[in-house]
Design a protein around this motif. Structure first.
Motif, mmCIF file in Angstrom:
data_model
loop_
_atom_site.group_PDB
_atom_site.id
_atom_site.type_symbol
_atom_site.label_atom_id
_atom_site.label_comp_id
_atom_site.label_asym_id
_atom_site.label_seq_id
_atom_site.Cartn_x
_atom_site.Cartn_y
_atom_site.Cartn_z
ATOM 1 N N ASP A 140 -9.646 -7.961 2.105
ATOM 2 C CA ASP A 140 -9.620 -6.406 1.548
ATOM 3 C C ASP A 140 -10.629 -5.600 2.094
ATOM 4 O O ASP A 140 -11.856 -5.544 1.954
ATOM 5 N N TYR A 189 -4.983 4.342 4.953
ATOM 6 C CA TYR A 189 -4.336 3.233 5.558
ATOM 7 C C TYR A 189 -5.394 2.166 5.953
ATOM 8 O O TYR A 189 -6.296 2.753 6.438
ATOM 9 N N SER A 190 -5.463 1.169 5.514
ATOM 10 C CA SER A 190 -5.982 0.072 5.933
ATOM 11 C C SER A 190 -5.344 -1.189 5.993
ATOM 12 O O SER A 190 -4.522 -1.590 5.036
ATOM 13 N N SER A 245 -10.045 -2.183 1.887
ATOM 14 C CA SER A 245 -9.795 -1.204 1.097
ATOM 15 C C SER A 245 -11.105 -0.431 0.541
ATOM 16 O O SER A 245 -11.888 -1.066 0.550
ATOM 17 N N ASN A 261 -4.949 -4.796 5.065
ATOM 18 C CA ASN A 261 -5.804 -5.728 4.021
ATOM 19 C C ASN A 261 -5.003 -7.051 3.793
ATOM 20 O O ASN A 261 -5.561 -7.799 2.873
ATOM 21 N N MET A 265 0.728 -1.146 0.087
ATOM 22 C CA MET A 265 0.114 -0.044 0.052
ATOM 23 C C MET A 265 0.991 1.055 0.028
ATOM 24 O O MET A 265 1.873 1.324 0.850
#
Length: 461
Positions: free
Chosen positions: A122, A115-116, A124, A118, A1
């Protein structure tokens, strides 16, 4: 990411971040339709409030978000980030809002909203993007945001996939990216190379303990970062109860934070000689676990009585700090998720730090305020030295009584520094218990931005 600003040539809607007192002034300058729309929505400039202004055909032509009053903003680290989830996907440019002094931090908060975690699912989502304002150093903000994302990713990954081997791999990956040199001492080689306490803490685990040693830069002052890399902490034979073990994947948060800080330093190409030391272990239970009442001899030669195997972080840090000190660098910084006592003292938001250097303390405190990375200085309180002297050995790893736990841990670590003129220790939490603007629930960085901002003056760069 990768967290980044929108391309410079992207079409963007104007965004106005308004304080409550500015709402009517701004509205009076708009056309009748916009004034009626704003009035109908009840927009008041409250932090987190969002109004999309419709244009021709119903598509948005601008956005108005609440920036709150100066007093209200004191309660938020990233104010503008509170509005990002309410914005329609698209690209925005700030036309009115943060002061020049606050703009870089507000833009950082915006990027961090992207930001996540994942890795396993998922999660996102499309988020609003931002054109970098002209008055900020966009490259620096992106570098800091992505280093923070790396720290979060490392802390969030469970121990099954972030054990000592995976932490070593993350360091190799970072070293390869920036041309750093890396050396790793593993397993019984720790005993052969005089790292007995790192070996003792980690020898019971399925993955061998190790000391990761990374170097970058050939000129300038010498800075050594030491990060606690306990990839999971059961407590050892002093086994933690289940409720206390639930977050122990984050017990390598000190390592994750120094890795993030190292990425910032290298990506910004700061004129320093950087060394990163990470003792990477898992504190497990097996037939060869170290035991309460054992006496360990450290790399420095100091003996340590083990009164609680759950106070293992200071043991692995002690051997690494002794190694760091032997080189006599200009500055040593240690970072560790070391004590629950620090959380009791200051909670999850503040990063407590210790140093005997008054000038460095001031520089860190001021930088923490500038960089929206708040710190709180704690004392190396000399009268408590007797609490870590058990009589049967030079040092006690877990003084009885439960008083001043963070201070006594810091005093323990200071015993392994003799020749470095500037030393600071950070007893961090590295975890966001509840989501907040720009700070997703889970692992996060505490202290690296403040340290980065203080390095210029601290090391006379």
């Amino acid at each position: 990411m990768t967290l980044s600003f929108a391309p410079k040539d992207a079409e963007a809607w104007p965004l106005y971040a308004l304080e409550p007192e500015d709402v009517d002034v701004w509205a009076a300058q708009q056309n009748d339709e916009t004034q009626r729309w704003l009035k109908a929505t009840g927009f008041s400039g409250a932090i987190g409030s969002v109004v999309l202004i419709p244009g021709a055909g119903g598509a948005p032509c601008a956005a108005v978000v609440g920036y709150g009053t100066a007093e209200q903003r004191k309660r938020h680290r990233f104010v503008l980030a509170a509005a990002v989830p309410g914005l329609a996907p698209g690209t925005y440019r700030i036309e009115q809002g943060p002061s020049q002094q606050d703009m870089a931090n507000e833009c950082l908060g915006w990027l961090l909203c992207g930001y996540s975690f994942n890795r396993y699912r998922d999660s996102s989502r499309k988020t609003a993007r931002l054109l970098a304002p002209r008055e900020i150093d966009a490259d620096r903000v992106e570098i800091i945001a992505n280093a923070e994302a790396l720290t979060r990713e490392l802390v969030n990954t469970p121990a099954a996939d972030m054990g000592p081997e995976a932490l070593e791999f993350a360091c190799h990956k970072l070293a390869g990216q920036f041309g750093a040199q890396i050396n790793v001492t593993t397993g019984d080689a720790l005993l052969e190379n005089n790292f007995p306490m790192i070996h003792a803490v980690g020898r019971a685990a399925a993955q061998a303990p190790r000391l990761i040693d990374m170097r970058w830069g050939k000129d300038g002052p010498m800075l050594t970062l030491v990060g606690k890399g306990v990839c999971f902490d059961t407590g050892g034979l002093n086994l933690k109860p289940g409720g206390s073990m639930g977050l122990m994947k984050k017990d390598m948060g000190g390592a994750a934070n120094v890795i993030g800080l190292a990425q910032m330093i290298m990506a910004l190409d700061l004129p320093i000689q950087l060394r990163v030391l990470i003792p990477a272990v898992e504190n497990s239970v097996s037939s060869n676990s170290f035991r309460p009442q054992d006496i360990l001899t450290s790399r420095k030669g100091l003996t340590v009585e083990i009164n609680n195997t759950d106070a293992e972080g200071r043991l692995v840090l002690a051997d690494a700090l002794a190694l760091a000190d032997e080189e006599k660098p200009d500055m040593i910084i240690s970072m560790a998720t070391l004590t629950g006592a620090a959380r009791v003292a200051v909670g999850p938001d503040l990063a407590p730090f210790y140093t005997d250097d008054e000038t460095l303390a001031i520089e860190l405190e001021q930088s923490g305020k500038r960089e929206a990375d708040p710190l709180w200085r704690m004392p190396f309180w000399e009268p408590y030295e007797t609490m870590i002297e058990p009589g049967i050995a030079d040092l006690d790893n877990a003084p009885s009584g439960g008083m001043a736990g963070s201070i006594t841990a810091a005093l323990f670590l200071r015993r392994f520094i003799d020749d470095c003129p500037r030393y600071a220790h950070f007893d961090i939490y590295s975890w966001q218990p509840r989501p907040a603007p720009g700070r997703s629930k889970g692992g996060f960085g505490q202290g690296p931005r403040a340290i980065l901002g203080a390095l210029g003056q601290a090391l006379d760069l």
